[in-house]
Design an enzyme around this catalytic site. Structure first.
Site, PDB file in Angstrom:
ATOM      1  N   PRO A  23      31.034   4.420   8.586  1.00  9.96           N
ATOM      2  CA  PRO A  23      32.057   5.317   8.647  1.00  9.96           C
ATOM      3  C   PRO A  23      32.166   6.601   8.889  1.00  9.96           C
ATOM      4  O   PRO A  23      31.978   7.538   9.001  1.00  9.96           O
ATOM      5  CB  PRO A  23      32.689   5.463   6.995  1.00  9.96           C
ATOM      6  CG  PRO A  23      31.700   4.916   6.862  1.00  9.96           C
ATOM      7  CD  PRO A  23      30.667   4.129   7.675  1.00  9.96           C
ATOM      8  N   GLN A 100      35.429   3.140   3.469  1.00  8.22           N
ATOM      9  CA  GLN A 100      34.731   4.103   2.340  1.00  8.22           C
ATOM     10  C   GLN A 100      35.506   5.186   1.323  1.00  8.22           C
ATOM     11  O   GLN A 100      36.190   5.562   2.027  1.00  8.22           O
ATOM     12  CB  GLN A 100      33.382   5.077   3.127  1.00  8.22           C
ATOM     13  CG  GLN A 100      32.646   5.891   2.453  1.00  8.22           C
ATOM     14  CD  GLN A 100      31.981   6.938   3.265  1.00  8.22           C
ATOM     15  OE1 GLN A 100      32.663   7.436   3.597  1.00  8.22           O
ATOM     16  NE2 GLN A 100      30.589   6.699   3.716  1.00  8.22           N
ATOM     17  N   TYR A 182      29.414  16.203  -1.550  1.00 13.29           N
ATOM     18  CA  TYR A 182      30.909  15.111  -2.078  1.00 13.29           C
ATOM     19  C   TYR A 182      30.706  15.313  -3.558  1.00 13.29           C
ATOM     20  O   TYR A 182      29.965  14.743  -3.764  1.00 13.29           O
ATOM     21  CB  TYR A 182      31.695  14.264  -1.272  1.00 13.29           C
ATOM     22  CG  TYR A 182      31.326  14.485   0.145  1.00 13.29           C
ATOM     23  CD1 TYR A 182      31.793  15.824   0.468  1.00 13.29           C
ATOM     24  CD2 TYR A 182      31.183  14.237   1.267  1.00 13.29           C
ATOM     25  CE1 TYR A 182      32.078  16.467   1.965  1.00 13.29           C
ATOM     26  CE2 TYR A 182      31.108  14.236   2.990  1.00 13.29           C
ATOM     27  CZ  TYR A 182      31.792  15.214   3.210  1.00 13.29           C
ATOM     28  OH  TYR A 182      31.834  15.990   4.014  1.00 13.29           O
ATOM     29  N   ARG A 230      26.915   4.316   0.248  1.00  9.01           N
ATOM     30  CA  ARG A 230      26.093   5.482   0.506  1.00  9.01           C
ATOM     31  C   ARG A 230      25.546   6.893  -0.593  1.00  9.01           C
ATOM     32  O   ARG A 230      25.927   7.177  -0.815  1.00  9.01           O
ATOM     33  CB  ARG A 230      27.316   6.571   1.793  1.00  9.01           C
ATOM     34  CG  ARG A 230      26.197   6.985   2.277  1.00  9.01           C
ATOM     35  CD  ARG A 230      26.888   7.689   3.759  1.00  9.01           C
ATOM     36  NE  ARG A 230      27.140   6.524   4.517  1.00  9.01           N
ATOM     37  CZ  ARG A 230      27.449   6.735   6.378  1.00  9.01           C
ATOM     38  NH1 ARG A 230      27.976   8.257   5.972  1.00  9.01           N
ATOM     39  NH2 ARG A 230      26.945   6.063   6.741  1.00  9.01           N
ATOM     40  N   LEU A 301      20.948   8.814  13.728  1.00 13.27           N
ATOM     41  CA  LEU A 301      20.274   8.528  15.010  1.00 13.27           C
ATOM     42  C   LEU A 301      19.329   6.774  15.404  1.00 13.27           C
ATOM     43  O   LEU A 301      18.440   7.313  15.489  1.00 13.27           O
ATOM     44  CB  LEU A 301      18.543   9.661  15.007  1.00 13.27           C
ATOM     45  CG  LEU A 301      19.839  11.301  15.233  1.00 13.27           C
ATOM     46  CD1 LEU A 301      19.311  12.279  14.943  1.00 13.27           C
ATOM     47  CD2 LEU A 301      21.293  11.287  16.334  1.00 13.27           C
ATOM     48  N   ARG A 324      28.518   7.483  16.153  1.00 13.92           N
ATOM     49  CA  ARG A 324      28.090   8.575  17.289  1.00 13.92           C
ATOM     50  C   ARG A 324      28.046   7.919  18.640  1.00 13.92           C
ATOM     51  O   ARG A 324      28.340   7.760  19.396  1.00 13.92           O
ATOM     52  CB  ARG A 324      27.108  10.084  17.521  1.00 13.92           C
ATOM     53  CG  ARG A 324      27.445  10.810  16.288  1.00 13.92           C
ATOM     54  CD  ARG A 324      26.237  11.939  16.285  1.00 13.92           C
ATOM     55  NE  ARG A 324      26.476  13.206  15.774  1.00 13.92           N
ATOM     56  CZ  ARG A 324      26.509  13.138  14.145  1.00 13.92           C
ATOM     57  NH1 ARG A 324      25.464  12.360  13.538  1.00 13.92           N
ATOM     58  NH2 ARG A 324      26.262  14.747  13.298  1.00 13.92           N
TER      59      ARG A 324
END
Length: 370
Positions: A23, A100, A182, A230, A301, A324
């Site tokens: 997400p 999500q 969050y 998550r 990554l 990414r």
């Protein structure tokens, strides 16, 4: 045979490979509503070859958004805006679509990252953020409003309402956002949670509200559909949330039927010191999997096909999630399959794109024309 391209089952959801499109906030909604940007973004990455695409952090109330451009699912308009996008995905792709569900808590009312990401004052069009405790995320920001019993009930009910809307939209799976500083993470971390009631203090108390939210969502989402979470496995700050506490939290989630843990880290404090590097969060997924037996997803990554294959083949995690890397290469799954000897689903309009050396990539042969 490639383990990355072997199937995995999450409740009633049968995935043909171990790849998820992570997400990724797009900060492009208007009043929480998806638009043409989301149509293009979601439809494109639904053809990436990943078995599952997870829609970005989708906020359960308007003041729970990170920025004014963040996606929401909290009223009829936000639900309706997603409907044609999902209908288009279903016509062209067999990927499972997850969502999500999120609440930004004290990190809400912020500018988009490309506009600096700083807090937007109420006087300049922002809103009053809420949190477990009236502690600002960083110096110089306005403090959030500490949630009372009514506020906690409102947010819990908002997660439930969003889960019901997601089911109406035909979403295949849900991921609760308990990471990156969050709201649910704010309750877990002693850095952001200084409450003295049953929701603060001890680890048991700090876990209470996130567990209540999970229970409430799990109760209304179909039993055949998976619900994961998550988590930030560590705050990367001394005295903050850490891996040992994460394992205790996941152990409690396991008792409640959690289907996966997406193991991330950080986000609750600007004092964090993160040692970035390829696969730097993989050890968290591995430790959680070994300690609890819960299905884990490695994220952070993870960019290369062989790297991803090693993660799942060695048992460090059950799946990988790419963010990414997928934005940079929207056909990452195709290229990984070509490299590792796997197969992916692709629309017939694109079958001719496979290299001559990869005729089995799509499980289809080249067709002729008249």
């Amino acid at each position: 045979m490639s383990v990355l391209f072997s199937p995995i089952k999450l409740r009633g959801l049968n995935l043909p490979n171990r790849i998820m499109v992570s997400p990724m906030c797009q900060y492009s909604a208007v009043d929480g509503e998806a638009n043409d940007w989301h149509f293009t973004h979601i439809n494109s990455l639904a053809l990436s070859g990943a078995a599952m695409f997870c829609i970005e952090a989708t906020h359960v109330e308007a003041i729970g958004r990170i920025t004014p451009g963040c996606l929401g699912l909290y009223n009829d308009a936000t639900e309706a805006a997603l409907k044609p996008i999902l209908a288009s995905v279903r016509k062209r792709s067999k990927t499972a679509v997850a969502m999500q569900l999120a609440h930004a808590g004290r990190k809400g009312s912020s500018h988009t990252p490309w506009d600096g990401g700083q807090q937007i004052p109420v006087a300049e069009g922002g809103w009053q953020a809420v949190a477990p405790s009236a502690i600002a995320h960083k110096a110089g920001e306005a403090a959030p409003l500490e949630l009372d019993a009514a506020g906690l009930a409102r947010i819990r009910d908002a997660f439930v309402a969003a889960a019901k809307r997601a089911e109406r939209l035909g979403i295949d799976a849900l991921e609760l956002h308990g990471a990156h500083g969050y709201l649910l993470h704010q309750f877990l971390s002693p850095i952001s949670n200084k409450r003295s009631d049953q929701y603060g203090g001890s680890l048991e108390n700090r876990m209470r509200f996130p567990l209540e939210v999970f229970d409430a969502v799990r109760a209304v989402f179909p039993a055949t559909k998976p619900v994961g979470m998550r988590v930030s496995s560590t705050d990367w700050v001394e005295g903050g949330w850490d891996l040992a506490q994460t394992i205790e939290f996941v152990t409690e989630l396991k008792k409640r039927g959690i289907d996966w843990i997406d193991a991330s880290s950080g986000g609750v404090s600007p004092l964090q010191k993160i040692p970035l590097g390829p696969g730097y969060q993989v050890p968290f997924a591995q430790a959680i999997k070994q300690a609890t037996g819960v299905t884990t997803i490695a994220v952070g990554l993870v960019t290369e096909a062989k790297q991803s294959e090693d993660i799942v083949a060695s048992g460090k995690a059950d799946m990988v999630a790419l963010a990414r890397g997928m934005l940079y290469d929207p056909r990452w799954g195709w290229h990984a399959a070509a490299e590792l000897g796997g197969q992916v689903e692709a629309p017939p309009q694109y079958w001719r794109s496979q290299p001559a050396t990869q005729k089995a990539l799509f499980g289809a042969t080249t067709f002729g024309t008249r």
